[in-house]
Write a protein that holds these residues in place. Structure first.
Motif, PDB file in Angstrom:
ATOM      1  N   ILE A  58      11.279  -2.603   8.402  1.00  0.00           N
ATOM      2  CA  ILE A  58      10.939  -1.992   7.109  1.00  0.00           C
ATOM      3  C   ILE A  58       9.760  -2.711   6.472  1.00  0.00           C
ATOM      4  O   ILE A  58       8.801  -2.080   6.011  1.00  0.00           O
ATOM      5  CB  ILE A  58      12.159  -2.009   6.170  1.00  0.00           C
ATOM      6  CG1 ILE A  58      13.229  -1.036   6.675  1.00  0.00           C
ATOM      7  CG2 ILE A  58      11.746  -1.656   4.739  1.00  0.00           C
ATOM      8  CD1 ILE A  58      14.552  -1.135   5.937  1.00  0.00           C
ATOM      9  N   ILE A  59       9.805  -4.039   6.442  1.00  0.00           N
ATOM     10  CA  ILE A  59       8.729  -4.818   5.826  1.00  0.00           C
ATOM     11  C   ILE A  59       7.410  -4.584   6.553  1.00  0.00           C
ATOM     12  O   ILE A  59       6.351  -4.454   5.933  1.00  0.00           O
ATOM     13  CB  ILE A  59       9.080  -6.322   5.816  1.00  0.00           C
ATOM     14  CG1 ILE A  59      10.285  -6.586   4.911  1.00  0.00           C
ATOM     15  CG2 ILE A  59       7.884  -7.148   5.355  1.00  0.00           C
ATOM     16  CD1 ILE A  59      10.067  -6.187   3.453  1.00  0.00           C
ATOM     17  N   SER A  60       7.466  -4.494   7.876  1.00  0.00           N
ATOM     18  CA  SER A  60       6.252  -4.242   8.656  1.00  0.00           C
ATOM     19  C   SER A  60       5.652  -2.891   8.303  1.00  0.00           C
ATOM     20  O   SER A  60       4.437  -2.753   8.130  1.00  0.00           O
ATOM     21  CB  SER A  60       6.564  -4.312  10.153  1.00  0.00           C
ATOM     22  OG  SER A  60       5.409  -4.039  10.920  1.00  0.00           O
ATOM     23  N   HIS A  61       6.498  -1.867   8.193  1.00  0.00           N
ATOM     24  CA  HIS A  61       6.010  -0.537   7.809  1.00  0.00           C
ATOM     25  C   HIS A  61       5.397  -0.567   6.413  1.00  0.00           C
ATOM     26  O   HIS A  61       4.336   0.028   6.175  1.00  0.00           O
ATOM     27  CB  HIS A  61       7.147   0.481   7.853  1.00  0.00           C
ATOM     28  CG  HIS A  61       7.506   0.946   9.225  1.00  0.00           C
ATOM     29  ND1 HIS A  61       6.619   1.631  10.031  1.00  0.00           N
ATOM     30  CD2 HIS A  61       8.659   0.833   9.939  1.00  0.00           C
ATOM     31  CE1 HIS A  61       7.207   1.925  11.188  1.00  0.00           C
ATOM     32  NE2 HIS A  61       8.446   1.452  11.149  1.00  0.00           N
ATOM     33  N   LEU A  62       6.053  -1.238   5.488  1.00  0.00           N
ATOM     34  CA  LEU A  62       5.553  -1.297   4.112  1.00  0.00           C
ATOM     35  C   LEU A  62       4.209  -2.013   4.037  1.00  0.00           C
ATOM     36  O   LEU A  62       3.362  -1.675   3.210  1.00  0.00           O
ATOM     37  CB  LEU A  62       6.570  -1.998   3.207  1.00  0.00           C
ATOM     38  CG  LEU A  62       7.896  -1.261   2.994  1.00  0.00           C
ATOM     39  CD1 LEU A  62       8.869  -2.150   2.214  1.00  0.00           C
ATOM     40  CD2 LEU A  62       7.692   0.063   2.261  1.00  0.00           C
ATOM     41  N   LYS A  63       4.009  -2.982   4.905  1.00  0.00           N
ATOM     42  CA  LYS A  63       2.757  -3.743   4.899  1.00  0.00           C
ATOM     43  C   LYS A  63       1.612  -2.994   5.574  1.00  0.00           C
ATOM     44  O   LYS A  63       0.464  -3.056   5.119  1.00  0.00           O
ATOM     45  CB  LYS A  63       2.953  -5.087   5.621  1.00  0.00           C
ATOM     46  CG  LYS A  63       3.699  -6.137   4.831  1.00  0.00           C
ATOM     47  CD  LYS A  63       3.777  -7.426   5.647  1.00  0.00           C
ATOM     48  CE  LYS A  63       4.424  -8.551   4.869  1.00  0.00           C
ATOM     49  NZ  LYS A  63       4.499  -9.805   5.684  1.00  0.00           N
ATOM     50  N   HIS A  64       1.915  -2.303   6.669  1.00  0.00           N
ATOM     51  CA  HIS A  64       0.839  -1.856   7.548  1.00  0.00           C
ATOM     52  C   HIS A  64       0.644  -0.346   7.654  1.00  0.00           C
ATOM     53  O   HIS A  64      -0.428   0.090   8.100  1.00  0.00           O
ATOM     54  CB  HIS A  64       1.070  -2.413   8.956  1.00  0.00           C
ATOM     55  CG  HIS A  64       1.153  -3.905   9.005  1.00  0.00           C
ATOM     56  ND1 HIS A  64       0.102  -4.720   8.659  1.00  0.00           N
ATOM     57  CD2 HIS A  64       2.193  -4.744   9.342  1.00  0.00           C
ATOM     58  CE1 HIS A  64       0.465  -5.997   8.789  1.00  0.00           C
ATOM     59  NE2 HIS A  64       1.723  -6.025   9.188  1.00  0.00           N
ATOM     60  N   ASP A  65       1.613   0.464   7.278  1.00  0.00           N
ATOM     61  CA  ASP A  65       1.457   1.910   7.449  1.00  0.00           C
ATOM     62  C   ASP A  65       0.472   2.471   6.431  1.00  0.00           C
ATOM     63  O   ASP A  65       0.373   1.996   5.305  1.00  0.00           O
ATOM     64  CB  ASP A  65       2.802   2.613   7.332  1.00  0.00           C
ATOM     65  CG  ASP A  65       3.679   2.372   8.555  1.00  0.00           C
ATOM     66  OD1 ASP A  65       3.215   1.691   9.491  1.00  0.00           O
ATOM     67  OD2 ASP A  65       4.831   2.844   8.572  1.00  0.00           O
ATOM     68  N   HIS A  66      -0.225   3.525   6.822  1.00  0.00           N
ATOM     69  CA  HIS A  66      -1.293   4.098   6.002  1.00  0.00           C
ATOM     70  C   HIS A  66      -0.763   4.722   4.719  1.00  0.00           C
ATOM     71  O   HIS A  66      -1.473   4.780   3.717  1.00  0.00           O
ATOM     72  CB  HIS A  66      -2.057   5.158   6.807  1.00  0.00           C
ATOM     73  CG  HIS A  66      -2.788   4.591   7.977  1.00  0.00           C
ATOM     74  ND1 HIS A  66      -2.169   4.263   9.167  1.00  0.00           N
ATOM     75  CD2 HIS A  66      -4.100   4.281   8.144  1.00  0.00           C
ATOM     76  CE1 HIS A  66      -3.057   3.785  10.012  1.00  0.00           C
ATOM     77  NE2 HIS A  66      -4.231   3.783   9.426  1.00  0.00           N
ATOM     78  N   LEU A  67       0.468   5.215   4.753  1.00  0.00           N
ATOM     79  CA  LEU A  67       1.033   5.904   3.592  1.00  0.00           C
ATOM     80  C   LEU A  67       2.532   5.657   3.548  1.00  0.00           C
ATOM     81  O   LEU A  67       3.198   5.588   4.584  1.00  0.00           O
ATOM     82  CB  LEU A  67       0.763   7.416   3.702  1.00  0.00           C
ATOM     83  CG  LEU A  67       1.386   8.326   2.643  1.00  0.00           C
ATOM     84  CD1 LEU A  67       0.794   8.041   1.268  1.00  0.00           C
ATOM     85  CD2 LEU A  67       1.187   9.788   3.027  1.00  0.00           C
ATOM     86  N   VAL A  68       3.052   5.507   2.322  1.00  0.00           N
ATOM     87  CA  VAL A  68       4.493   5.436   2.105  1.00  0.00           C
ATOM     88  C   VAL A  68       4.883   6.514   1.106  1.00  0.00           C
ATOM     89  O   VAL A  68       4.273   6.632   0.042  1.00  0.00           O
ATOM     90  CB  VAL A  68       4.921   4.051   1.580  1.00  0.00           C
ATOM     91  CG1 VAL A  68       6.374   4.086   1.100  1.00  0.00           C
ATOM     92  CG2 VAL A  68       4.752   2.987   2.660  1.00  0.00           C
ATOM     93  N   ILE A  69       5.876   7.313   1.459  1.00  0.00           N
ATOM     94  CA  ILE A  69       6.466   8.276   0.531  1.00  0.00           C
ATOM     95  C   ILE A  69       7.878   7.794   0.230  1.00  0.00           C
ATOM     96  O   ILE A  69       8.696   7.625   1.138  1.00  0.00           O
ATOM     97  CB  ILE A  69       6.496   9.692   1.128  1.00  0.00           C
ATOM     98  CG1 ILE A  69       5.056  10.196   1.355  1.00  0.00           C
ATOM     99  CG2 ILE A  69       7.251  10.641   0.199  1.00  0.00           C
ATOM    100  CD1 ILE A  69       4.990  11.567   2.008  1.00  0.00           C
ATOM    101  N   ALA A  70       8.143   7.542  -1.040  1.00  0.00           N
ATOM    102  CA  ALA A  70       9.419   6.954  -1.452  1.00  0.00           C
ATOM    103  C   ALA A  70      10.225   7.963  -2.261  1.00  0.00           C
ATOM    104  O   ALA A  70       9.828   8.343  -3.359  1.00  0.00           O
ATOM    105  CB  ALA A  70       9.175   5.685  -2.265  1.00  0.00           C
ATOM    106  N   ASP A  71      11.349   8.399  -1.709  1.00  0.00           N
ATOM    107  CA  ASP A  71      12.233   9.331  -2.412  1.00  0.00           C
ATOM    108  C   ASP A  71      13.215   8.514  -3.248  1.00  0.00           C
ATOM    109  O   ASP A  71      14.086   7.825  -2.719  1.00  0.00           O
ATOM    110  CB  ASP A  71      12.985  10.215  -1.418  1.00  0.00           C
ATOM    111  CG  ASP A  71      13.736  11.342  -2.106  1.00  0.00           C
ATOM    112  OD1 ASP A  71      13.793  11.357  -3.358  1.00  0.00           O
ATOM    113  OD2 ASP A  71      14.253  12.225  -1.400  1.00  0.00           O
TER     114      ASP A  71
END
Length: 232
Positions: A58-71
């Motif tokens: 999860i932390i890796s995705h939050l740091k490195h992914d181009h976009l986060v969609i938070a429901d």
């Protein structure tokens, strides 16, 4: 597969329960259609097949992914933590919440999409999500900036080597390759040719020779390149 990833933050629940069914509907009917249309690979942590610590993932995705969609539907504590973590990084993020629910005051200032999964309403939310994702088109992730800078430094070194070790004729022969490298490392789409918009290879070579005299390397704007006679 796209090299852009959208990480979905949401309450997931247990397989088959109401929370899980809702999360799957939002993913299937709202998030995936819009993101995939715009070239994003959509990832939700419970659907990943890789092993390892889920919190690290999860932390890796939050740091490195181009976009986060938070429901934020249901005010799940983990979702709020992940939203806050991503917001602290100042990287593209879109909060969404089911119509009729409200966000706490300290996060309500974010541009949040209110959605409904009803057939007559879903297109409204999809259009808003599409527009908001497009608004991030000019954003460059820090990792990509570092990679781009490294590549441009490599290009600068290549140009120095050519100028130091080649004859004028060899420099002319190398111009197309240099321009191709520039095209790959900038947003400019110019023709790969020994003559561009009236700028001959001699003028480009003069610019490259001058660039060696300055410490920083600045990518040339070939459309407005100075000719030797301009300085007379």
């Amino acid at each position: 597969m796209s090299d852009k990833t959208c990480f979905v933050v949401t309450a997931i629940g247990s397989p088959g329960d109401a929370t899980n069914k809702h999360a799957n509907k939002v993913l299937r009917n709202l998030i995936k259609p819009v993101c995939e249309e715009l070239g994003y690979n959509v990832v939700r942590v419970d659907q990943e097949s890789s092993s390892g610590n889920i919190n690290d993932s999860i932390i890796s995705h939050l740091k490195h992914d181009h976009l986060v969609i938070a429901d934020m539907t249901g005010h799940n504590p983990n979702a709020f933590y992940e939203l806050g973590f991503r917001e602290a990084l100042n990287r593209p993020m879109i909060p969404i919440i089911h119509h009729g629910e409200s966000l706490p005051f300290d996060v309500s200032s974010n541009r949040t999409i209110m959605y409904s999964l009803e057939v007559e309403d879903i297109d409204v939310a999809k259009n808003k999500l599409h527009e908001m994702i497009k608004s991030f088109d000019g954003f460059i992730m820090p990792d990509e900036k570092e990679q781009q800078q490294t590549t441009l430094n490599d290009l600068n070194n290549k140009i120095d080597d050519i100028l130091a070790n080649s004859s004028n004729q060899t420099i002319n022969n190398k111009l197309d390759k240099i321009l191709e490298l520039l095209k790959k490392n900038t947003n400019k789409n110019f023709t790969i040719s020994s003559e561009i918009n009236g700028i001959d290879s001699k003028g480009i070579r003069t610019f490259l020779e001058r660039s060696r005299e300055s410490t920083p390397f600045i990518t040339p704007d070939l459309k407005h390149l100075s000719r030797p006679e301009d300085s007379k």
